[in-house]
Design a protein around this motif. Sequence first.
Motif, PDB file in Angstrom:
ATOM      1  N   ILE A 155      32.450  42.860  43.913  1.00 59.99           N
ATOM      2  CA  ILE A 155      33.084  42.023  42.769  1.00 59.99           C
ATOM      3  C   ILE A 155      32.397  40.669  42.637  1.00 59.99           C
ATOM      4  CG2 ILE A 155      34.628  41.187  41.110  1.00 59.99           C
ATOM      5  CD1 ILE A 155      36.602  43.619  42.112  1.00 59.99           C
ATOM      6  N   ARG A 156      31.082  40.100  41.198  1.00 59.93           N
ATOM      7  CA  ARG A 156      30.491  39.519  41.359  1.00 59.93           C
ATOM      8  C   ARG A 156      30.681  38.281  40.488  1.00 59.93           C
ATOM      9  NH1 ARG A 156      26.334  38.792  44.756  1.00 59.93           N
ATOM     10  NH2 ARG A 156      25.561  40.779  45.808  1.00 59.93           N
ATOM     11  N   VAL A 157      31.181  37.078  40.910  1.00 55.67           N
ATOM     12  CA  VAL A 157      31.127  35.632  39.626  1.00 55.67           C
ATOM     13  C   VAL A 157      30.298  34.852  39.496  1.00 55.67           C
ATOM     14  CG1 VAL A 157      32.918  33.804  39.196  1.00 55.67           C
ATOM     15  CG2 VAL A 157      33.962  36.211  40.215  1.00 55.67           C
ATOM     16  N   ARG A 178      32.686  39.558  46.471  1.00 59.33           N
ATOM     17  CA  ARG A 178      34.378  39.703  46.705  1.00 59.33           C
ATOM     18  C   ARG A 178      34.892  41.567  46.461  1.00 59.33           C
ATOM     19  NH1 ARG A 178      38.150  35.628  43.270  1.00 59.33           N
ATOM     20  NH2 ARG A 178      36.856  36.965  41.750  1.00 59.33           N
ATOM     21  N   LYS A 179      35.857  41.985  47.537  1.00 58.97           N
ATOM     22  CA  LYS A 179      36.131  42.549  47.888  1.00 58.97           C
ATOM     23  C   LYS A 179      37.546  42.585  47.273  1.00 58.97           C
ATOM     24  CE  LYS A 179      35.272  42.705  52.662  1.00 58.97           C
ATOM     25  NZ  LYS A 179      36.002  42.784  54.484  1.00 58.97           N
ATOM     26  N   LEU A 180      37.511  44.161  46.247  1.00 54.78           N
ATOM     27  CA  LEU A 180      38.169  44.508  45.356  1.00 54.78           C
ATOM     28  C   LEU A 180      40.046  44.718  45.642  1.00 54.78           C
ATOM     29  CD1 LEU A 180      39.556  45.374  42.634  1.00 54.78           C
ATOM     30  CD2 LEU A 180      39.101  47.700  43.214  1.00 54.78           C
ATOM     31  N   VAL A 181      40.828  44.093  45.959  1.00 51.98           N
ATOM     32  CA  VAL A 181      42.158  44.240  46.208  1.00 51.98           C
ATOM     33  C   VAL A 181      43.299  44.455  44.986  1.00 51.98           C
ATOM     34  CG1 VAL A 181      43.807  43.727  47.940  1.00 51.98           C
ATOM     35  CG2 VAL A 181      41.284  43.325  48.192  1.00 51.98           C
ATOM     36  N   GLU A 182      43.612  45.081  45.219  1.00 48.01           N
ATOM     37  CA  GLU A 182      45.099  44.991  43.686  1.00 48.01           C
ATOM     38  C   GLU A 182      46.065  46.383  43.879  1.00 48.01           C
ATOM     39  OE1 GLU A 182      43.018  47.282  40.165  1.00 48.01           O
ATOM     40  OE2 GLU A 182      41.516  45.731  40.387  1.00 48.01           O
ATOM     41  N   TRP A 183      46.943  45.595  44.063  1.00 47.38           N
ATOM     42  CA  TRP A 183      48.562  46.394  44.584  1.00 47.38           C
ATOM     43  C   TRP A 183      49.504  45.869  43.530  1.00 47.38           C
ATOM     44  CZ3 TRP A 183      47.125  43.679  49.299  1.00 47.38           C
ATOM     45  CH2 TRP A 183      47.207  42.293  49.407  1.00 47.38           C
TER      46      TRP A 183
END
Length: 129
Positions: free
Chosen positions: A47-49, A55-60
């Motif tokens: 993921i680039r801004v 960045r790494k993807l972390v969703e929970w």
Amino acid sequence: MSGVRIRLARHGVANRPFYHLVAIPAQKARNGLPLEKLGEYDPTPRIRVAGTPARKLVEWDKQRIDYWLSVGAMPTQPVTKLLMRGGVLPEHNKFLKRPSSMPKLPRSYSDPSPIPNSNNSVNRSSSST
């Protein structure tokens, strides 16, 4: 529900892992059918801004993770570290294993192996005449 673990189930292809954070019975295989999917974790930075590194993807789902922890589910060590980094678990918690003060030594260093008793040994190479 003390036999439930919160752990990572690996998905994806070779050299490109992708993990689901799941609540699953402790006896089931790593990718067995989970009780509930709690989130996703992609360890490969993608993921680039604008102007920042990838960045790494972390969703929970924090509410569901809190629920499973409240009913006695035990997170694995990688999940514990991931949840600590994300602020779901405090830095000092009961799930984090602490290294013992004394490192374990191999048996050969800590306890000498017993010397076999010569009275009990049988010499099978000699032949009787």
